[in-house]
Structures are given as structure tokens and as C-alpha cells.
Design a protein around this motif. Structure first.
Motif, PDB file in Angstrom:
ATOM      1  N   TYR A 162       0.891  -1.090   0.022  1.00  5.11           N
ATOM      2  CA  TYR A 162      -0.174   0.016   0.133  1.00  5.11           C
ATOM      3  C   TYR A 162       0.898   1.121   0.120  1.00  5.11           C
ATOM      4  N   GLU A 163       2.056   1.237   0.366  1.00  2.00           N
ATOM      5  CA  GLU A 163       3.119   2.296   0.217  1.00  2.00           C
ATOM      6  C   GLU A 163       3.022   2.795  -1.094  1.00  2.00           C
ATOM      7  N   SER A 164       2.956   2.057  -1.817  1.00  2.00           N
ATOM      8  CA  SER A 164       2.766   2.403  -3.518  1.00  2.00           C
ATOM      9  C   SER A 164       1.529   2.849  -4.041  1.00  2.00           C
ATOM     10  N   CYS A 165       0.592   2.785  -3.208  1.00  2.00           N
ATOM     11  CA  CYS A 165      -0.943   3.326  -3.719  1.00  2.00           C
ATOM     12  C   CYS A 165      -0.765   4.856  -4.017  1.00  2.00           C
ATOM     13  N   THR A 166      -0.676   5.059  -5.086  1.00  5.31           N
ATOM     14  CA  THR A 166      -0.677   6.771  -5.446  1.00  5.31           C
ATOM     15  C   THR A 166      -2.212   7.350  -5.258  1.00  5.31           C
ATOM     16  N   ALA A 167      -3.139   6.471  -5.278  1.00  8.06           N
ATOM     17  CA  ALA A 167      -4.496   6.806  -5.062  1.00  8.06           C
ATOM     18  C   ALA A 167      -4.583   7.710  -3.726  1.00  8.06           C
ATOM     19  N   PHE A 168      -4.144   7.259  -2.746  1.00  6.31           N
ATOM     20  CA  PHE A 168      -4.092   7.640  -1.371  1.00  6.31           C
ATOM     21  C   PHE A 168      -3.494   9.328  -1.496  1.00  6.31           C
ATOM     22  N   HIS A 169      -2.580   9.501  -2.217  1.00 11.47           N
ATOM     23  CA  HIS A 169      -2.068  10.932  -2.248  1.00 11.47           C
ATOM     24  C   HIS A 169      -3.183  11.940  -2.478  1.00 11.47           C
ATOM     25  N   LEU A 170      -4.285  11.286  -3.212  1.00  9.18           N
ATOM     26  CA  LEU A 170      -5.322  12.350  -3.562  1.00  9.18           C
ATOM     27  C   LEU A 170      -6.166  12.840  -2.495  1.00  9.18           C
TER      28      LEU A 170
END
Length: 266
Positions: A162-170
Motif C-alpha cells: 500500500y505504500e505504493s498506492c498513489t491514489a491515497f495521495h489524492l
């Protein structure tokens, strides 16, 4: 293809993919087979999206810090002067893995034009999703992530956490009316030639994304399985962003976490 379909990927889907080919294990024809399989599963009406970040084009990133560590002031000036500006057509995206570079270089691929956090896409929605990426907005409301949210995209994590889950940045742009901000710098091309450009944007901090993702699994449907040798996950981008927005509000605001000095994806 059977393993990807078992991850709940369907024809016509818009899918944001993060992949580690190393964790997939041995694949005949490697990245070519992975890309062909993804495109076959989502079909001609589906759209494949990958991050094509270029954090080396920066004077505030961890990559820049590692490359310039120990340089004298004159060496640093020379390094900065020789750094090529971002070019959406030619700047490679190998920092995000081999799949992202293969997607970026495919005929018909469309890439957004942010000089540090671009995306690339293949499929009928590619041009719409990649258009109008504000160069002063990494991963917020004027980025492809917001459009992927509107398109109700799926997120597929192939062998990455999940550290690579770019969507969380939104969600970092949404969890607070005034999230922490910082100044970024990068090399861009102008009519008068390359120059360094600075702008202010939200601090991007992925240090708690692993914890956020694991807690999300108790509230959001997450399909888990293996693709090749890789433990993989698939879930709704909308539900992930909504959960992360609430989670960040509780865990960053309520505990008074300070991230204003974090040297993250910059």
C-alpha cells in the motif's frame, strides 16, 4: 490473464496499475507479456494507467539528495545546469518500474505533462484522463488522479504494498481545508530554454500509507490473490480515496502530526 481476471479486472475497466516485475517472478517475454495480458483482459474499451514519475527532475527529492551528496557548491551548480528538462515525449519513467516505461513508450500512449508526477495511459479514455495536468498540482484536483476518481477506476497492486498506492495521495489534498504545503523545484523547458522552476503544493507523505491500507481492508472490499508469484490486491479507487480521506483526518489532524518538513515524493 486468468489470474488477472480472478483479481476482479474486467473488460472495459479503467485500471491504475502499480507493479513489481521482480515479484511477479519469471515471465516469458517479461514486461511484454504482462502488458499484453493486462490489455487483453481490459479489452479495447478499457484504459490502462500507470504512474511515470520523474523525481530525479527535482532539487528537493530523495533521488536528488542521493545523487548530489558530497558535491561541492560548484559541482552542484554544474549538475543542476546540466540536468535535462522534463519532456513528456522522451523522459523515461524507469523510477516507477519497467511496466511504466513500456506503457509510456507504446504507440498511442498519452502522458500527462507534470514535470515530476506524470502518468501515462493506453486506451480510449487516455487523452481525457491525461489532459490538463496542472504543473503546480502534483496529485490533486487538477491531476489525472481526480479524473480517475470521476471515472470510478480500479487500483491494481501487483506485488507492491500500500505504500505504493498513489491514489491515497489524492486524499492528502482532501482531508483538510489547509493541508501542509511546501516548495518544490524542477527543471522545465521554456521558450527561452531550460530553467529551474519553483512552485508550492501539498506535502506528499507516504509514510503512513501502509497502515492506512491495512485498516482499509476492514472497510473496503479488497480482492486479494496471486498474479505469477506476486501477492496482489485490487480495489475501487473511489472507495480507497474516500477511506483514506477519513483515515488521514483522524490520524493526522487528531493526533497533531507534523509532516511539514518531510522529504517525500518531491
Amino acid at each position: 490473464m486468468a489470474e488477472l481476471r480472478a483479481m476482479d479486472i474486467h473488460s472495459g475497466d479503467v485500471v491504475l496499475v502499480h507493479a513489481s516485475l521482480r515479484r511477479l517472478g519469471r515471465v516469458v517475454d517479461g514486461v511484454g507479456t504482462v502488458l499484453a495480458s493486462l490489455r487483453e483482459v481490459i479489452g479495447p474499451e478499457g484504459t490502462l494507467v500507470v504512474p511515470t514519475f520523474t523525481s530525479s527532475n527535482s532539487d528537493t527529492s530523495r533521488v536528488h539528495a542521493n545523487r548530489t551528496r558530497g558535491m561541492t557548491p560548484s559541482d552542484l551548480l554544474e549538475y543542476r545546469a546540466c540536468l535535462p528538462p522534463f519532456d513528456a515525449e522522451t523522459t523515461p519513467s524507469i523510477e516507477c518500474g519497467l511496466l511504466t516505461e513500456r506503457v509510456r513508450s507504446q504507440p498511442g500512449a498519452v502522458r500527462s505533462r507534470h514535470p515530476q508526477t506524470s502518468f501515462a495511459a493506453l486506451g480510449p479514455a487516455a487523452r481525457l484522463l491525461m489532459s490538463d495536468h496542472d504543473p503546480a498540482d502534483h496529485l490533486g484536483e487538477s491531476s489525472p488522479l481526480a479524473k480517475l476518481y470521476m471515472k470510478k477506476a480500479q487500483v491494481l497492486l501487483l506485488g507492491v504494498a500500500y505504500e505504493s498506492c498513489t491514489a491515497f495521495h489524492l486524499a492528502e489534498y482532501r482531508y483538510s481545508p489547509s493541508p501542509p504545503r511546501t516548495v518544490y523545484g524542477c527543471m522545465i523547458e521554456t521558450h527561452s530554454g531550460p530553467r529551474w522552476w519553483q512552485y508550492e503544493d501539498v506535502v506528499l507523505d507516504d509514510r503512513d500509507f501502509g497502515e492506512c491500507g491495512l485498516e482499509m481492508e476492514g472497510s473496503v472490499p479488497v480482492v486479494k490473490g496471486r498474479v505469477g508469484d506476486a501477492d496482489s490486491r485490487c480495489f475501487s479507487l473511489v472507495e480507497a480515496v474516500d477511506f483514506a480521506e477519513s483515515w488521514l483526518r483522524r490520524n493526522r489532524l487528531n493526533v497533531g502530526a507534523s509532516i511539514s518538513s518531510y522529504d517525500g515524493i518531491r
